[in-house]
Design a protein around this motif. Sequence first.
Motif, short mmCIF file in Angstrom:
data_model
loop_
_atom_site.label_atom_id
_atom_site.label_comp_id
_atom_site.label_asym_id
_atom_site.label_seq_id
_atom_site.Cartn_x
_atom_site.Cartn_y
_atom_site.Cartn_z
N GLY A 216 46.89 32.72 32.26
CA GLY A 216 45.55 32.21 31.96
C GLY A 216 45.51 31.77 30.51
N ALA B 63 45.00 33.42 27.58
CA ALA B 63 45.75 34.19 26.58
C ALA B 63 47.25 34.01 26.82
CB ALA B 63 45.36 35.66 26.65
N GLU C 8 53.46 35.11 36.72
CA GLU C 8 52.07 34.91 37.15
C GLU C 8 51.91 35.35 38.60
OE1 GLU C 8 48.92 34.11 36.14
OE2 GLU C 8 48.36 34.10 38.25
N HIS C 9 50.88 36.16 38.83
CA HIS C 9 50.61 36.72 40.15
C HIS C 9 50.36 35.64 41.20
CE1 HIS C 9 47.87 39.76 42.53
NE2 HIS C 9 48.61 39.04 43.33
N ALA D 215 41.12 32.93 35.44
CA ALA D 215 39.67 32.70 35.34
C ALA D 215 39.39 31.54 34.40
CB ALA D 215 38.99 33.96 34.84
N ALA D 216 40.27 31.36 33.42
CA ALA D 216 40.01 30.34 32.39
C ALA D 216 39.87 28.94 33.00
CB ALA D 216 41.14 30.36 31.35
N GLY E 99 33.38 27.62 32.63
CA GLY E 99 32.58 26.51 32.13
C GLY E 99 33.24 25.85 30.93
N GLY E 100 33.93 26.64 30.14
CA GLY E 100 34.74 26.07 29.07
C GLY E 100 34.26 26.32 27.67
N PHE E 101 33.17 27.07 27.48
CA PHE E 101 32.75 27.37 26.11
C PHE E 101 33.88 28.06 25.36
CE2 PHE E 101 28.30 27.24 27.65
CZ PHE E 101 27.76 26.45 26.66
N PHE F 216 53.00 41.54 38.43
CA PHE F 216 53.42 42.62 37.54
C PHE F 216 52.90 43.96 38.07
CE2 PHE F 216 51.63 45.42 34.29
CZ PHE F 216 52.75 45.78 33.58
N THR G 242 46.83 39.82 31.37
CA THR G 242 46.50 39.88 32.80
C THR G 242 45.00 39.90 33.09
OG1 THR G 242 46.85 42.26 32.55
CG2 THR G 242 48.63 41.01 33.57
N HIS H 98 41.97 40.17 38.26
CA HIS H 98 41.55 41.04 37.15
C HIS H 98 41.34 42.45 37.70
CE1 HIS H 98 39.96 37.78 34.14
NE2 HIS H 98 41.12 37.46 34.67
N ARG I 266 41.46 39.35 27.97
CA ARG I 266 40.53 40.39 28.41
C ARG I 266 41.21 41.71 28.75
NH1 ARG I 266 36.73 38.70 26.29
NH2 ARG I 266 37.32 40.65 25.39
N SER J 236 35.33 34.73 25.13
CA SER J 236 36.54 35.07 25.89
C SER J 236 37.61 34.00 25.76
CB SER J 236 36.20 35.29 27.36
OG SER J 236 35.44 36.46 27.50
N LEU J 237 37.24 32.74 25.94
CA LEU J 237 38.24 31.67 25.81
C LEU J 237 38.65 31.52 24.35
CD1 LEU J 237 36.80 28.97 28.27
CD2 LEU J 237 38.58 30.70 28.70
C1 FAD Z 1 33.05 30.59 36.56
C2 FAD Z 1 33.48 31.15 35.23
C3 FAD Z 1 32.89 30.67 34.06
C4 FAD Z 1 33.31 31.18 32.82
N1 FAD Z 1 32.84 30.57 31.68
C5 FAD Z 1 33.36 30.96 30.49
C6 FAD Z 1 33.05 30.22 29.31
O1 FAD Z 1 32.39 29.18 29.34
N2 FAD Z 1 33.56 30.68 28.13
C7 FAD Z 1 34.32 31.82 28.04
O2 FAD Z 1 34.72 32.19 26.94
N3 FAD Z 1 34.64 32.50 29.16
C8 FAD Z 1 34.21 32.09 30.37
N4 FAD Z 1 34.59 32.74 31.49
C9 FAD Z 1 35.42 33.96 31.35
C10 FAD Z 1 36.85 33.59 30.96
O3 FAD Z 1 37.34 32.59 31.82
C11 FAD Z 1 37.77 34.80 31.05
O4 FAD Z 1 37.19 35.93 30.46
C12 FAD Z 1 39.09 34.47 30.35
O5 FAD Z 1 39.75 33.48 31.11
C13 FAD Z 1 39.96 35.69 30.15
O6 FAD Z 1 41.20 35.26 29.65
P1 FAD Z 1 42.53 36.03 30.10
O7 FAD Z 1 43.67 35.21 29.61
O8 FAD Z 1 42.41 37.44 29.71
O9 FAD Z 1 42.44 36.00 31.69
P2 FAD Z 1 42.72 34.78 32.68
O10 FAD Z 1 42.41 33.50 32.02
O11 FAD Z 1 42.04 35.09 33.96
O12 FAD Z 1 44.29 34.88 32.91
C14 FAD Z 1 44.84 36.06 33.46
C15 FAD Z 1 46.00 35.65 34.35
O13 FAD Z 1 46.76 36.81 34.64
C16 FAD Z 1 47.13 36.77 36.02
N5 FAD Z 1 47.38 38.16 36.45
C17 FAD Z 1 46.51 39.16 36.61
N6 FAD Z 1 47.13 40.28 37.02
C18 FAD Z 1 48.44 39.96 37.10
C19 FAD Z 1 49.60 40.71 37.48
N7 FAD Z 1 49.51 42.00 37.87
N8 FAD Z 1 50.79 40.09 37.46
C20 FAD Z 1 50.91 38.77 37.06
N9 FAD Z 1 49.84 38.03 36.72
C21 FAD Z 1 48.62 38.62 36.73
C22 FAD Z 1 45.95 36.14 36.69
O14 FAD Z 1 46.28 35.63 37.97
C23 FAD Z 1 45.57 35.06 35.68
O15 FAD Z 1 46.27 33.86 35.93
C24 FAD Z 1 34.25 32.23 32.75
C25 FAD Z 1 34.85 32.69 33.92
C26 FAD Z 1 34.49 32.14 35.15
C27 FAD Z 1 35.21 32.61 36.39
#
Ligand code: FAD
Length: 497
Positions: free
Chosen positions: A34, A36, A55-56, A63-64, A68-70, A209, A244, A272, A461, A476-477
């Motif tokens: 995602g 991060a 990647e799972h 989620a990213a 919405g993309g802020f 993972f 993750t 998540h 996250r 978060s993004l």
């Molecule tokens: C509809 C919607 C709107 C949103 N709008 C916003 C916004 O506008 N601005 C904002 O800041 N945030 C927004 N968010 C929240 C934001 O997208 C997430 O909080 C953010 O993407 C978290 O980043 P991350 O890298 O931790 O997780 P993610 O971007 O979700 O990436 C985590 C990745 O890890 C993978 N993964 C998980 N577990 C495992 C495992 N065991 N093994 C291998 N891979 C695994 C997942 O499949 C995923 O691909 C929104 C989310 C949604 C769903």
Amino acid sequence: MTPPGRRARPARPRRSADVGAWAGEADVVVVGYGVAGASAAAEAAAQGADVLVLEHTGGWGGAAAMAGGFIYLGGGTGLQRACGFTDTPQDMHAYLLAAMGDGADADKLALYAERSVEHFDWLVACGVPFRAAFFDRPGWEPHADEGLMYSGGENAHPFAELVAPAPRGHLPRMADKRTGERGGGWMLMRPLVDTARARGVRVRYDTRFEALVVEPDGRVRGVVARNYGEEVAVRARRAVVLATGSFAYDDAMVARHVPLLIGRPGASVEQHDGQGLRAAQAVGADVAHLHACEAALLADPGLMVRGIVVDALGRRVINEDTYPGRIGHALLSHHGSRGFLVADEPAVDEARAQGGPLALLIPPRPTWVGDDVGELEREAGIPPGALAATLGLYNCHAERGEDPVHRKAARWVRPLRAPWGVFDLREHTVGFPLGGLRTDVDGAVLDVDSEPIPGLRAAGRVAAGLSAGGYASGISLGEGSFFGRRAGRAAALDELS
Ligand SMILES: Cc1cc2nc3c(=O)[nH]c(=O)nc-3n(C[C@H](O)[C@H](O)[C@H](O)COP(=O)(O)OP(=O)(O)OC[C@H]3O[C@@H](n4cnc5c(N)ncnc54)[C@H](O)[C@@H]3O)c2cc1C
């Protein structure tokens, strides 16, 4: 069959001596593709590291890509300047200190504000597009592809009185966006993944993972994952970066740490599930702010700002011109997610006229309408006289164009006249946890003695970031990409062994 209370997927670490054969290896193993993970992978590769992402799911984005993309950025970015706004790192820092909650990580807040302009430039250099247009209406998101918006209540009480307001919600440009499918978040992820690919990052999809592999001295040596049911071990020559996501979809963890969210996961994906967090805890990682959560109230901010939001006892909750996530958080944390929006006909007409694709999300119409407040109170189950008293007080001040009780800006204050519409907002709040692994500013996962766990970094996250309970859209993004980059760069420079 797993016995009740026991985990189907234990997160206990494996000893490296027990790993029969490594199915692969890399300098830096990033878990999760995602925001991060992609940022970490791109930066680690930029340092010359050989990077492998696990990647799972069957594709990148997490989620990213649905978001919405802020992206919360400021301090005087090129986009802020192009839209005619002045901002400074000091003002951004002051806002973050006030908004992210008591106990927020001071080092992370300071660094994030100080380097935000550079981070914006990095995103642009990766190819993330922004349109220099400001969206000047209350809403969850701009209606079209405007690139900048207030996304944290910076221009409303209490923040506007503490620090000069500046809009910091940066949105990648996206035509015909569909949040939850392809929104601004997709337009952030696509260039990040392209950048990582161009730098030689390798990816293994459909690889889930499960646990960390550790040496006898506690150093993290790699990971154990599952690919189509088969267990695979992957060795990290320098470091593992966990990316993750949160534990929003692990019911047991939600119940233990952030029970406000029981039954209401939002803005997350099912992956998540907290596995990354638990696996790191199992090697001694410390955690922070596990109680903290983002909350989204699924109602039209353009209507809320023109009406009043009251709780089940008919009392007003907060200034309705603030970031709608703060309204949702206030309802969820102090009023059991039970609330009502009270508006009159001009308010509804104006909100409809200004509404965009996300306007009037839920509910589309008032649940009860009438010009007898007593009857509305009976229908909504509000104690007799309570809503009448609230409306009376609000209107008395509104006649003078002011709101001394909750300090909504005069621009939005006007007496609410019969007939009134009461919108039932009960159980319209969803959200995701903001707490996670305790890390330093370079993503090193800290143990319970505040010492870095060798070979283990985390971002996004799965880690605790800027928030200790407060939130603004885009955090978060923003922090996922910012601290993901730092974790990736540091991992590439971790000791080779
Ligand atoms: C509809 C919607 C709107 C949103 N709008 C916003 C916004 O506008 N601005 C904002 O800041 N945030 C927004 N968010 C929240 C934001 O997208 C997430 O909080 C953010 O993407 C978290 O980043 P991350 O890298 O931790 O997780 P993610 O971007 O979700 O990436 C985590 C990745 O890890 C993978 N993964 C998980 N577990 C495992 C495992 N065991 N093994 C291998 N891979 C695994 C997942 O499949 C995923 O691909 C929104 C989310 C949604 C769903």
